[in-house]
Design an enzyme around this catalytic site. Structure first.
Site, PDB file in Angstrom:
ATOM      1  N   GLU A  22     110.169  23.798  21.481  1.00  8.91           N
ATOM      2  CA  GLU A  22     109.470  25.069  21.673  1.00  8.91           C
ATOM      3  C   GLU A  22     110.400  26.216  21.331  1.00  8.91           C
ATOM      4  OE1 GLU A  22     106.867  25.969  25.142  1.00  8.91           O
ATOM      5  OE2 GLU A  22     108.285  27.623  25.473  1.00  8.91           O
ATOM      6  N   THR A  53     105.685  30.257  21.093  1.00 11.89           N
ATOM      7  CA  THR A  53     104.982  30.992  22.134  1.00 11.89           C
ATOM      8  C   THR A  53     104.290  32.207  21.533  1.00 11.89           C
ATOM      9  OG1 THR A  53     106.906  32.329  22.725  1.00 11.89           O
ATOM     10  CG2 THR A  53     106.631  30.223  23.869  1.00 11.89           C
ATOM     11  N   ALA A  56     101.065  38.481  24.692  1.00 12.91           N
ATOM     12  CA  ALA A  56      99.811  39.224  24.765  1.00 12.91           C
ATOM     13  C   ALA A  56      99.821  40.465  23.885  1.00 12.91           C
ATOM     14  CB  ALA A  56      99.525  39.627  26.212  1.00 12.91           C
ATOM     15  N   ARG A 112      96.222  29.116  30.087  1.00 11.96           N
ATOM     16  CA  ARG A 112      95.538  30.187  30.805  1.00 11.96           C
ATOM     17  C   ARG A 112      96.367  31.457  30.745  1.00 11.96           C
ATOM     18  NH1 ARG A 112      95.418  32.711  35.855  1.00 11.96           N
ATOM     19  NH2 ARG A 112      93.320  33.262  36.597  1.00 11.96           N
ATOM     20  N   GLY A 113      97.666  31.313  30.945  1.00  9.36           N
ATOM     21  CA  GLY A 113      98.564  32.456  30.911  1.00  9.36           C
ATOM     22  C   GLY A 113      98.609  33.166  32.250  1.00  9.36           C
ATOM     23  N   ASP A 114      99.590  34.037  32.390  1.00  7.26           N
ATOM     24  CA  ASP A 114      99.791  34.781  33.626  1.00  7.26           C
ATOM     25  C   ASP A 114      99.335  36.219  33.457  1.00  7.26           C
ATOM     26  OD1 ASP A 114     101.009  32.612  34.991  1.00  7.26           O
ATOM     27  OD2 ASP A 114     102.851  32.992  33.861  1.00  7.26           O
ATOM     28  N   HIS A 180     101.082  23.670  40.225  1.00  5.59           N
ATOM     29  CA  HIS A 180     100.856  25.022  39.719  1.00  5.59           C
ATOM     30  C   HIS A 180     101.004  26.019  40.863  1.00  5.59           C
ATOM     31  CE1 HIS A 180      98.731  28.513  38.065  1.00  5.59           C
ATOM     32  NE2 HIS A 180      98.933  27.985  36.881  1.00  5.59           N
ATOM     33  N   GLN A 207     105.382  21.689  32.363  1.00  2.68           N
ATOM     34  CA  GLN A 207     106.324  22.746  32.711  1.00  2.68           C
ATOM     35  C   GLN A 207     107.658  22.104  33.071  1.00  2.68           C
ATOM     36  OE1 GLN A 207     106.030  24.649  36.594  1.00  2.68           O
ATOM     37  NE2 GLN A 207     105.951  26.653  35.618  1.00  2.68           N
TER      38      GLN A 207
END
Length: 330
Positions: A22, A53, A56, A112-114, A180, A207
């Site tokens: 990643e 990655t 936003a 989903r993202g934060d 989570h 994760q």
């Protein structure tokens, strides 16, 4: 290939497990040049894919696409684009997926993202409320781009049938071996992963975790709960105490005290790097011995540490690459 670590005397007989990496998009032109060299070095390890990655903000998204295109044009590596639900309307998410597909990118990590810092974590994050919905959207966009085509039936002249439509190469999702942050318990984590698989995900990437039992126990619970897709362990060699503290802040996953203390008290930078690489190599070997279908390594945009980990496991470039989808799930 010689036997590796604790893998046993028959390790040389086993095919090489798939590896992947990643990256995150560079923030400056100088960082972009350095990242290009890093990608070239990572590509030499023959990874199954490299994910990038996807922030936003618009500029971050543009830089992500630039990195993905660099891989397409300059390497044989399969690029994987991250997508998040945060702040995206259905229309925007649809447009972004089409943009990636049009660029030739056919693998995605749907997250989903934060929510933004300071925002209500339970508030709406956009039209898409879960990564399972994003997975469905990715497949739907691909199907809309590739309409059904007619194909002939061998031996029956003049008769045709509807052919199968191309599907994205990989649609991956996240898994959380230590839970989570918003989960009410381990069963909810398994149920959420199963929902993503039902929606069309064909790979899960975990994760960060720090103990092999966290990963192996989660896989056992997931299999018992009906999850069948491969679950790749996500591992990062952490080579400074500052980076370890930052990861703990971001993930909420507490590191093992022995690693945190050793990094904190070691004054020499090279010795700190050795501590982190050695710990990651032992952890990677333990999950592979426990049945992990491959390794996903978080690079922090540097190739040295992750390639050192692979070298210590004798997984660098000399063994056969096996697609994780052909590996029997644990």
């Amino acid at each position: 290939m010689a036997a590796t670590g604790s893998g046993g005397s028959d390790a040389h007989c086993r095919p090489r497990p798939p590896i992947s990496f990643e990256l995150f998009p560079p923030r400056t032109d100088a960082a972009a040049l350095a990242l290009g060299r890093t990608i070239d070095r990572l590509a030499e390890a023959n990874p199954a894919f490299i994910s990038v990655t996807f922030g936003a903000g618009g500029s971050s998204r543009d830089r992500s696409l630039t990195v993905l295109r660099y891989m397409l044009e300059n390497t044989e590596v399969e690029p994987m684009a991250h997508l998040t639900c945060v702040g995206s309307s259905h229309a925007e998410a649809n447009r972004l997926v089409r943009e990636f597909l049009d660029a030739g990118i056919t693998s995605f990590l749907a997250l989903r993202g934060d929510p933004p810092v300071g925002a209500d974590p339970d508030a709406g994050i956009g039209d898409l409320g879960s990564s399972a919905e994003l997975v469905q959207l990715i497949h739907r966009v691909q199907e809309e781009r590739e309409p059904f085509a007619q194909e002939g039936i061998p031996g029956i002249p003049g008769v045709s049938r509807i052919g199968e439509r191309t599907r994205p190469e990989r649609v991956a999702v996240a898994a959380f071996p230590t839970g989570h942050p918003r989960s009410r318990g381990v069963n909810q984590d398994v149920d959420a992963l199963l929902a993503k698989e039902v929606a069309g995900a064909n790979l899960a990437i975990t994760q960060l975790f720090w103990r092999a039992d966290d990963y192996l126990g989660f896989v056992d619970r997931a299999r018992a709960g009906g999850v069948t897709i491969p679950i790749l362990p996500g591992i990062m060699p952490v080579t400074t105490p500052a980076r370890l503290a930052r990861l703990t802040e971001l993930t909420g996953v507490e590191p093992p005290p022995e690693l945190a203390i050793d990094l904190e008290i070691e004054p020499d930078a090279e010795a700190c790097a050795e501590l982190g690489i050695s710990y990651a190599a032992r952890l990677a070997q333990a999950v592979l011995d426990g049945g992990a279908p491959g390794l996903h390594l978080y690079t922090f945009n540097r190739h040295e540490a992750v390639l050192d980990v692979l070298g210590r496991l004798d997984l660098h470039t000399t063994a056969q690459l096996v697609n994780e989808r052909n590996t029997t799930p644990r």
